[in-house]
Design an enzyme around this catalytic site. Structure first.
Site, mmCIF file in Angstrom:
data_model
loop_
_atom_site.group_PDB
_atom_site.id
_atom_site.type_symbol
_atom_site.label_atom_id
_atom_site.label_comp_id
_atom_site.label_asym_id
_atom_site.label_seq_id
_atom_site.Cartn_x
_atom_site.Cartn_y
_atom_site.Cartn_z
ATOM 1 N N ASP A 294 0.731 8.018 4.426
ATOM 2 C CA ASP A 294 1.362 7.925 5.742
ATOM 3 C C ASP A 294 1.163 6.545 6.374
ATOM 4 O O ASP A 294 0.220 5.820 6.042
ATOM 5 C CB ASP A 294 0.747 8.956 6.692
ATOM 6 N N HIS A 438 -3.588 7.508 3.603
ATOM 7 C CA HIS A 438 -2.971 6.504 4.476
ATOM 8 C C HIS A 438 -3.017 5.129 3.826
ATOM 9 O O HIS A 438 -4.107 4.584 3.592
ATOM 10 C CB HIS A 438 -3.687 6.459 5.832
#
Length: 491
Positions: A294, A438
């Protein structure tokens, strides 16, 4: 910009923006007058060589939702330092004085940015810093300027020659505000540098002065801005101010749709996003896991792509539209190396706190940015913070996207230790898992080789999210937490 003075609004694209306000008088220039004179045509960030984004924080901190990103430009360290300091100061103020961490709904802090101008001589970065308090969502705007000739980072007020010029400008703006009606409070305007911290220019070179929410008006007034004609503003501008004005006027304007309908139409002629290697793995027979990343692309993404390629692994990247616009090269590389590009909204707002029109705006603007870059339209979206509800799922379904969350969270975004991130990822992985990671976090990328090595040794194959479901199509509007598990939007 005084801390904690902010107004709400939709997440606009990094190439164009419109707001409330009216010019004082038409400019004498020959260019056609824009329908909204306080409109600023922002510069496409991909034209600034080497520009990348820096993430101060993204995720939950102290039970608050925080997403704070700003740009970094090679050769302009003082600009990066000033932007970092500005965002850091505002975040610290929000943490000290914002709503209690245990408040419901959760307090939210969000920073978005655009380039107000970019030339060999000057750069302008406009920050939109928003947060939710007990009184609701509010927003502030500040524009930082950088003199590339002298290597100086400047406040917006430095675009003016001196203190008398600031006083004169304040008088001009106050006179215009008196024409705006009861929602605006002209007498609140003072000739302070802090009140004139967001100065920019429209395509005609008119000076656009914009204010924080509730700074010179009631919160329901929305964005309050005034356009001062270029001929009136020119005598008030310093040398760097005149250069900034020229840069804004001469900037290459990237045509872009301005409504959700135009954005949707511009994306419908492209095929759905799909890994070109989809179908090469049978997850009914193999131990498959979907690594998802993400908040990128960012400075660490290229290094992560190198690691994935070296291990023959594929992943799903839930990209932010604003970051994608800054690094289109990385999105094309994701596509070309067999990964899947998906939608993580435009600027990482908590969608459950937005009305349907603004949920759609966050999704469609990101959808358009990605589709224009890779020539494919994402079919998956991940809500920021994983927060979704019936309304979010319904809007996603209408935009032909499934909602994807996760069932494995190694909590990488808080941990600077790559070994610990790898240990938790490996320990919690299971066949059919969707793993939340991430690519904006350096330690996560540092952990990637160990994660891939150890899971490979355990017999796992790395696939994109849709491949977990084999021949079953992921249904728009449904929510997927792991392979084989989904829920309808009316749950």
């Amino acid at each position: 910009m005084p801390n904690l003075r902010f107004v709400g609004g939709i997440a606009w694209m990094a190439v164009t923006i419109a707001g409330c306000g009216a010019a004082i008088t038409p400019s004498s220039a020959k260019a056609p007058m824009p329908s909204e004179p306080t409109l600023i045509n922002f510069v496409d960030p991909s034209v600034v060589q080497g520009l990348s984004t820096r993430t101060l924080f993204s995720g939950e901190t102290g039970k608050r939702h925080v997403h704070a990103v700003y740009p970094a430009v090679p050769g302009a360290p003082r600009l990066t330092e000033k932007l970092h300091g500005t965002v850091r100061e505002e975040l610290d103020g929000f943490t000290r004085h914002g709503a209690p961490a245990n408040a419901l709904p959760k307090p939210e802090f969000n920073v978005d940015w655009q380039l107000a101008a970019a030339s060999p001589e000057v750069l302008g970065v406009r920050l939109r810093i928003g947060h939710s308090m007990e009184s609701g969502w509010s927003e502030a705007r500040t524009t930082v300027w950088y003199d590339r000739v002298k290597g100086r980072a400047l406040d917006s007020a430095d675009l003016l020659t001196d203190r008398p010029a600031l006083v004169t400008l304040a008088g001009i703006v106050r006179s215009e505000l008196r024409l705006r009606g009861p929602l605006v409070t002209p007498n609140a305007l003072r000739p302070d540098r802090e009140m004139f911290d967001s100065l920019g220019f429209n395509p005609r070179g008119d000076l656009v002065v914009e204010f924080d929410d509730e700074q010179v008006g009631l919160g329901v007034a929305g964005r309050v801005a005034v356009a001062v004609p270029s001929a009136t503003a020119a005598p008030l501008l310093s040398e760097i101010g005149l250069r900034a004005q020229r840069a804004a006027v001469q900037a290459k304007k990237t045509p872009a749709p301005t409504s959700r309908e135009e954005i949707k139409a511009a994306s419908t002629d492209k095929p759905p996003a799909r890994s070109f290697m989809a179908g090469s793995v049978d997850c009914a027979k193999l131990r498959c896991v979907a690594l998802t990343y993400d908040d990128g692309p960012g400075p660490e993404t290229a290094r992560l792509l190198d690691v994935l390629r070296a291990h023959g692994a594929r992943a799903t990247f839930f990209t932010l539209g604003s970051n994608a616009s800054a690094r289109p090269d990385l999105l094309r590389r994701m596509r070309d190396e067999g990964h899947l590009v998906a939608n993580h909204t435009w600027s990482h707002r908590d969608l459950t706190m937005l009305p349907p029109t603004k949920i759609a705006d966050q999704l469609t603007r990101a959808q358009h940015a990605v589709a224009q870059i890779i020539g494919q339209v994402p079919t998956l979206m991940r809500p920021p913070y994983g927060d979704s509800d019936i309304q979010v799922a319904t809007v996603a379904g209408r935009l032909n996207m499934a909602v994807v969350r996760w069932n494995v969270d190694p909590e990488d975004r808080w941990d600077p230790d790559p070994r610990a991130i790898a240990d938790r990822t490996v320990a919690r992985a299971e066949p059919g898992a969707i793993v939340l990671l991430h690519d904006s976090h350096p330690a996560t990328v540092d952990a990637a080789p160990e994660i891939l090595r150890r899971l490979s040794e355990a017999g796992y194959t790395f696939v994109t999210v849709p491949e977990l479901y084999g021949s079953r199509e992921m249904v728009p509007g449904r929510t997927y937490d792991s392979g084989g598990v989904s829920t309808a939007p009316d749950r």
